[in-house]
Design a protein around this motif. Structure first.
Motif: not given
Ligand code: AHN
Ligand code: ZN
Length: 328
Positions: A71-81
Motif C-alpha cells: 500500500y505504501l509503495v503504491s501510494f508513493l508511486k502516485q505522488h513521487a518522481d
C-alpha cells in the motif's frame, strides 16, 4: 509634510520586507521566503494513519506487513518522481533472520539541495511494556509508534505532488526499527544495535550511491495528544542548528507548547545511524520526557488509533512544510 512622506517610505519598506522576516535563534539567523505554503490536511493524515492500523500489526514476516508495504509503495508511486524499494535481511536480537523492506520516495530529483524525511513503518512484535504481563508477547498496532510519522509524511508527499518544492525531498520509510530485544528477554546489546535495523542497512547502503542531503528530520511517535517534543540529546549532538531552527519554526507557528525548549537524554532511534553512517545531520522529533519515557501507551496494546490526535499531526505537518517550502 516632509515627515509624512518619510513615514510613507518607511511603511512601504516595512510591507515589502514582510515575507523576509528575520529570525534569531542563538547565533543562527534565518529568513522565511515569501512563498505560499501548502495546507497540511490533518484529516487526510489521520486517514493514512488509520489505513495502516487497519492492516493489523505490521510485524516482520506477517501478511499485514506485506500488504501495508505494498500500500505504501503504491501510494508513493502516485505522488513521487521515483520510488525505490530496498529489500534486505537482518538478524534479530535472537539470531532469527527476517526480511526487511525500506521504501524511499524522491521528489524534485533535479535539485541537488535535498532534505531527508523519515519514519519507521514496522510495528513492534511484542507489547513488552503493557501493564498486563499476559500481553507481553502480543504484537502492537503501533498507531503512534510507527503509523503516525508515516501518515504525516504521506500527507507531505500528497502536498509535494500538488505543489512541487524548490528543494529536493526524499522520504524514507524504514523497516525493522522496533524489533529490539524485548524487556522479558535476557539478551543485552550494550550498543543497542538490535534496534533500527532498516536504518542501519540504508545508512550503509543508500538508495543512490553517495546520497547526500543538507539535513534530515525523523518523525517518531508524533501523533499523541498534547505531546512534549523535547530537544533530544543525540539530535543536539549531531545537528543542534537544525534542531534549533525547527523548534524556532514551531514557536513562530504557535506550536511552542508542543515543541518545548527542554533537552532530554538520547534516544536510540533511526536518526543515530543516519548521522553515524551516512553522515547526514538528522534530528528526531519524538515525544520524550526527562525520565526517559515516551507517550503513556508506548509498547502496549493501547497504542491504537485512539492514541491519535489530529491537532498533533497538524502541528508536526505544518512545521515540516515550513521547513520544506520556506526556510533555506
Ligand atoms: C529504545 O527504546 C532503545 N529506543 C526507542 C526507540 C523507539 C522504539 N522508537 C520507537 N520505538
Ligand atoms: Zn517502539
Amino acid at each position: 509634510m516632509k515627515s509624512y512622506s518619510l513615514l510613507l517610505i518607511v511603511l512601504v519598506f516595512a510591507f515589502a520586507s514582510c515575507g523576509e522576516k528575520k529570525q534569531k535563534e542563538g547565533s543562527e539567523v534565518f529568513s522565511y521566503a515569501s512563498v505560499e505554503i501548502p495546507n497540511f490536511n490533518a484529516d487526510s493524515a489521520y486517514h493514512y494513519v488509520k489505513t495502516q492500523c487497519d492492516f493489523g500489526s505490521r510485524v516482520p514476516e506477517s501478511k499485514a506487513h506485506k500488504d501495508c508495504g505494498d500500500y505504501l509503495v503504491s501510494f508513493l508511486k502516485q505522488h513521487a518522481d521515483t520510488v525505490i524499494e530496498q529489500h534486505f535481511t537482518s538478524k534479530l536480537y535472537n539470531g532469527k533472520v527476517v526480511k526487511g523492506r525500506n521504501i524511499i520516495a524522491s521528489f524534485n530529483l533535479q535539485s541537488k539541495d535535498r532534505t531527508l524525511f523519515a519514519s519507521h513503518w514496522d510495528s513492534r512484535s511484542w507489547a513488552d511494556h503493557d501493564p498486563d504481563p499476559k500481553n507481553h508477547k502480543t504484537p502492537i498496532i503501533g498507531a503512534n509508534d510507527g503509523a503516525s510519522g508515516v501518515g504525516v509524511l504521506m500527507e507531505i508527499a500528497r502536498n509535494l505532488k500538488l505543489s512541487p518544492s524548490q528543494v529536493g525531498v526524499d522520504i524514507v520509510f524504514f523497516d525493522l526499527e522496533d524489533q529490539g530485544t524485548p524487556e522479558w528477554d535476557e539478551s543485552d546489546f550494550q550498543d543497542q544495535s538490535d534496534w533500527c535495523l532498516g536504518a542501519q542497512y540504508w545508512s550503509k547502503n543508500t538508495h543512490v550511491p553517495f546520497y547526500q542531503a543538507k539535513y534530515g528530520i525523523l518523525l517518531d511517535m508524533v501523533g499523541y495528544s498534547n505531546p512534549r517534543f523535547t530537544k533530544e540529546q543525540q539530535s543536539m549532538y549531531y545537528a543542534s542548528s537544525i534542531m534549533n531552527k525547527v523548534w524556532q519554526i514551531a514557536k513562530d507557528k504557535g506550536y511552542g507548547n508542543m515543541f518545548v525548549d527542554e533537552t532530554t537524554g538520547g534516544v536510540m532511534d533511526d536518526h543515530v545511524w543516519v548521522n553515524i553512517n551516512a553522515k547526514i545531520p538528522m534530528i528526531d522529533i519524538v515525544q520524550h520526557d526527562p525520565m526517559g519515557n515516551f507517550f503513556p501507551y508506548w509498547h502496549t496494546l493501547k497504542d491504537d488509533i485512539n492514541c491519535i490526535s489530529k491537532n498533533t499531526l497538524k502541528a508536526v505537518g505544518d512545521v515540516c512544510l515550513v521547513a520544506i517550502y520556506s526556510v533555506s
